[in-house]
Design a protein around this motif. Structure first.
Motif, PDB file in Angstrom:
ATOM      1  N   PRO A  79       0.906  -1.078   0.027  1.00  0.00           N
ATOM      2  CA  PRO A  79       0.048   0.137  -0.084  1.00  0.00           C
ATOM      3  C   PRO A  79       0.990   1.321  -0.029  1.00  0.00           C
ATOM      4  CG  PRO A  79      -0.065  -1.136   2.085  1.00  0.00           C
ATOM      5  CD  PRO A  79       0.588  -1.997   1.074  1.00  0.00           C
ATOM      6  N   VAL A  80       1.984   1.217   0.625  1.00  0.00           N
ATOM      7  CA  VAL A  80       2.930   2.414   0.501  1.00  0.00           C
ATOM      8  C   VAL A  80       3.205   2.584  -0.763  1.00  0.00           C
ATOM      9  CG1 VAL A  80       5.058   3.202   1.323  1.00  0.00           C
ATOM     10  CG2 VAL A  80       3.680   1.936   2.863  1.00  0.00           C
ATOM     11  N   ALA A  81       3.733   1.485  -1.491  1.00  0.00           N
ATOM     12  CA  ALA A  81       4.171   1.854  -2.900  1.00  0.00           C
ATOM     13  C   ALA A  81       2.822   2.656  -3.679  1.00  0.00           C
ATOM     14  CB  ALA A  81       4.499   0.551  -3.774  1.00  0.00           C
ATOM     15  N   LEU A  82       1.804   1.835  -3.605  1.00  0.00           N
ATOM     16  CA  LEU A  82       0.437   2.247  -4.368  1.00  0.00           C
ATOM     17  C   LEU A  82       0.255   3.754  -4.033  1.00  0.00           C
ATOM     18  CD1 LEU A  82      -1.600  -1.095  -4.275  1.00  0.00           C
ATOM     19  CD2 LEU A  82      -0.414   0.051  -6.472  1.00  0.00           C
ATOM     20  N   ALA A  83       0.272   4.093  -2.987  1.00  0.00           N
ATOM     21  CA  ALA A  83       0.162   5.633  -2.414  1.00  0.00           C
ATOM     22  C   ALA A  83       0.865   6.441  -3.089  1.00  0.00           C
ATOM     23  CB  ALA A  83       0.173   5.716  -0.918  1.00  0.00           C
ATOM     24  N   LYS A  84       2.291   6.115  -3.487  1.00  0.00           N
ATOM     25  CA  LYS A  84       3.368   6.903  -4.172  1.00  0.00           C
ATOM     26  C   LYS A  84       3.100   6.830  -5.552  1.00  0.00           C
ATOM     27  CE  LYS A  84       7.732   6.752  -2.696  1.00  0.00           C
ATOM     28  NZ  LYS A  84       9.078   6.273  -2.342  1.00  0.00           N
ATOM     29  N   ALA A  85       2.507   5.878  -6.130  1.00  0.00           N
ATOM     30  CA  ALA A  85       2.192   5.679  -7.229  1.00  0.00           C
ATOM     31  C   ALA A  85       0.773   6.439  -7.832  1.00  0.00           C
ATOM     32  CB  ALA A  85       1.680   3.969  -7.774  1.00  0.00           C
ATOM     33  N   ARG A  86      -0.044   6.465  -6.980  1.00  0.00           N
ATOM     34  CA  ARG A  86      -1.295   7.347  -7.265  1.00  0.00           C
ATOM     35  C   ARG A  86      -0.920   8.848  -7.154  1.00  0.00           C
ATOM     36  NH1 ARG A  86      -3.634   3.236  -3.450  1.00  0.00           N
ATOM     37  NH2 ARG A  86      -4.804   1.929  -5.100  1.00  0.00           N
ATOM     38  N   ALA A  88       2.101  10.286  -7.710  1.00  0.00           N
ATOM     39  CA  ALA A  88       2.804  10.367  -8.967  1.00  0.00           C
ATOM     40  C   ALA A  88       2.033  10.559 -10.260  1.00  0.00           C
ATOM     41  CB  ALA A  88       4.117   9.339  -9.139  1.00  0.00           C
ATOM     42  N   ALA A  89       1.047   9.801 -10.478  1.00  0.00           N
ATOM     43  CA  ALA A  89       0.286   9.834 -11.747  1.00  0.00           C
ATOM     44  C   ALA A  89      -0.491  11.184 -11.542  1.00  0.00           C
ATOM     45  CB  ALA A  89      -0.530   8.595 -11.529  1.00  0.00           C
ATOM     46  N   ALA A  90      -0.940  11.515 -10.389  1.00  0.00           N
ATOM     47  CA  ALA A  90      -1.982  12.763 -10.450  1.00  0.00           C
ATOM     48  C   ALA A  90      -0.881  13.808 -10.571  1.00  0.00           C
ATOM     49  CB  ALA A  90      -2.552  12.839  -8.877  1.00  0.00           C
ATOM     50  N   GLU A  91       0.279  13.719 -10.305  1.00  0.00           N
ATOM     51  CA  GLU A  91       1.152  14.945 -10.454  1.00  0.00           C
ATOM     52  C   GLU A  91       1.576  15.210 -12.129  1.00  0.00           C
ATOM     53  OE1 GLU A  91       4.571  14.102  -8.290  1.00  0.00           O
ATOM     54  OE2 GLU A  91       3.715  14.581  -6.446  1.00  0.00           O
ATOM     55  N   ARG A  92       1.268  14.225 -12.867  1.00  0.00           N
ATOM     56  CA  ARG A  92       1.437  13.847 -14.184  1.00  0.00           C
ATOM     57  C   ARG A  92       0.293  14.224 -14.977  1.00  0.00           C
ATOM     58  NH1 ARG A  92       6.831  11.983 -15.283  1.00  0.00           N
ATOM     59  NH2 ARG A  92       6.241  12.361 -17.483  1.00  0.00           N
ATOM     60  N   GLY A  93      -0.812  14.603 -14.345  1.00  0.00           N
ATOM     61  CA  GLY A  93      -2.092  14.898 -14.974  1.00  0.00           C
ATOM     62  C   GLY A  93      -2.674  13.732 -15.471  1.00  0.00           C
ATOM     63  N   LEU A  94      -2.556  12.451 -14.911  1.00  0.00           N
ATOM     64  CA  LEU A  94      -3.171  11.155 -15.474  1.00  0.00           C
ATOM     65  C   LEU A  94      -4.337  10.772 -14.406  1.00  0.00           C
ATOM     66  CD1 LEU A  94       0.062   9.217 -16.096  1.00  0.00           C
ATOM     67  CD2 LEU A  94      -1.401  10.135 -17.805  1.00  0.00           C
ATOM     68  N   GLY A  95      -5.508  10.967 -14.965  1.00  0.00           N
ATOM     69  CA  GLY A  95      -6.609  10.324 -14.019  1.00  0.00           C
ATOM     70  C   GLY A  95      -7.095   8.911 -14.017  1.00  0.00           C
ATOM     71  N   ASP A  97      -9.059   7.504 -15.647  1.00  0.00           N
ATOM     72  CA  ASP A  97      -9.635   7.136 -17.190  1.00  0.00           C
ATOM     73  C   ASP A  97      -8.235   6.465 -17.970  1.00  0.00           C
ATOM     74  OD1 ASP A  97      -8.446   9.814 -16.826  1.00  0.00           O
ATOM     75  OD2 ASP A  97      -9.322  10.379 -18.899  1.00  0.00           O
ATOM     76  N   ARG A  98      -7.172   7.047 -17.429  1.00  0.00           N
ATOM     77  CA  ARG A  98      -5.890   6.464 -18.236  1.00  0.00           C
ATOM     78  C   ARG A  98      -5.083   5.493 -17.353  1.00  0.00           C
ATOM     79  NH1 ARG A  98      -2.992  11.796 -20.190  1.00  0.00           N
ATOM     80  NH2 ARG A  98      -1.707  10.135 -21.329  1.00  0.00           N
ATOM     81  N   ILE A  99      -5.200   5.547 -16.176  1.00  0.00           N
ATOM     82  CA  ILE A  99      -4.380   4.832 -15.210  1.00  0.00           C
ATOM     83  C   ILE A  99      -5.057   4.527 -13.926  1.00  0.00           C
ATOM     84  CG2 ILE A  99      -2.944   6.749 -14.296  1.00  0.00           C
ATOM     85  CD1 ILE A  99      -0.568   4.882 -14.432  1.00  0.00           C
TER      86      ILE A  99
END
Length: 219
Positions: A79-86, A88-95, A97-99
Motif C-alpha cells: 500500500p505504501v508503493a501504491l500511494a506513491k504511484a497514485r 505520481a500519476a496525479a502529478e503528471r495529470g493522469l486520471g 480514465d488512463r491509469i
C-alpha cells in the motif's frame, strides 16, 4: 509468500526503494520501435490498447506506459508503493480514465479491480522474487490475463546458484538466486512463445524476454 515480506517492501518504499527511478530503457525501446507500441497491440474495434504492470511499485513504468498511449492498470501488494504511484500519476495529470492502481496478490489467482484481458503485460522483477510455488501461480494468472497475440515483457534476475555470490545487495545471490536457467520457458511455454532479448550469462545475471501469447489455451 514472497522472498521478502510486504512489511519490508513497505519500509523500503517509505524511505525510497533502491530501484525507484530506474531508467527502464528496455521497455521504452520496445514501445518506440513498434514491438510493444499501443497502436500495434490495440485490438481491432478497441479504442485503446490495455496494459498491466505486474508489481508496479511506485508506478514509474505504469505512468510511462499511460503517457505512451496505453490504458494502464498497475498492481502491487504494498500500500505504501501504491500511494506513491497514485500521487505520481496525479502529478503528471493522469486520471483514472488512463491509469488505475490496485492492491493485490498476483499469486492468488484473482485481483479485485483487474478485469478482462490485456494487450501488454509487464513484469520488472516481480516473478523472480517469489518462491517456486508462487512463480507457478503467478504464471498461470498472467496467462489468463493475456489475450491471444498479447505481449509479455519480463525483466528478471536469473543465474545458476554456483555462479552467484553468496550475498548481494544489487542483484541475485545464492540466498536469493532469482530464476533458474530454463525456468522462464517452463513457466510460460507453450502458452507463450518465448524470445530472449538478452539472455543471462554466467557473468550477467539478468535476463530480458519478450513473449507472445499463443492461441492455445493453457492456464
Amino acid at each position: 509468500m514472497v522472498t521478502i515480506g510486504r512489511r519490508a517492501y513497505d519500509l523500503m518504499y517509505r524511505f525510497g526503494a533502491p530501484w525507484e527511478g530506474a531508467d527502464r530503457v528496455e521497455l521504452r525501446t520496445l514501445v518506440h520501435d513498434g514491438r510493444c507500441a499501443p497502436e500495434v497491440l490495440r485490438r481491432p474495434g478497441s479504442p485503446v490498447a490495455r496494459a498491466i504492470d505486474l508489481g508496479c511499485g511506485a508506478g514509474g513504468v505504469a505512468i510511462e506506459l499511460a503517457e505512451a498511449g496505453f490504458d494502464v492498470t498497475g498492481v502491487d501488494f504494498s500500500p505504501v508503493a501504491l500511494a506513491k504511484a497514485r500521487r505520481a500519476a496525479a502529478e503528471r495529470g493522469l486520471g483514472p480514465d488512463r491509469i488505475r492502481f490496485t492492491q493485490g496478490d498476483l499469486t492468488a489467482g484473482h485481483v479485485s479491480g483487474v478485469d478482462g484481458s490485456f494487450d501488454l503485460l509487464v513484469d520488472y522483477g516481480t516473478i523472480d522474487d517469489l518462491p517456486a510455488s508462487g512463480r507457478a501461480a503467478m504464471a498461470r494468472y498472467v496467462t489468463r490475463l493475456a489475450r491471444p497475440g498479447a505481449r509479455l515483457f519480463l525483466f528478471a534476475f536469473s543465474g545458476r546458484p554456483e555462479d552467484l555470490p553468496q550475498f548481494s545487495f544489487g542483484g541475485p545471490s545464492r540466498a536469493f538466486p532469482g530464476l533458474l536457467p530454463g525456468e522462464v520457458e517452463s513457466l510460460f511455454a507453450p502458452a507463450f512463445r518465448v524470445d530472449a532479448l538478452e539472455a543471462p550469462t554466467r557473468t550477467r545475471h539478468v535476463g530480458t524476454y519478450l513473449m507472445e501469447r499463443t492461441a492455445t489455451t493453457h492456464a
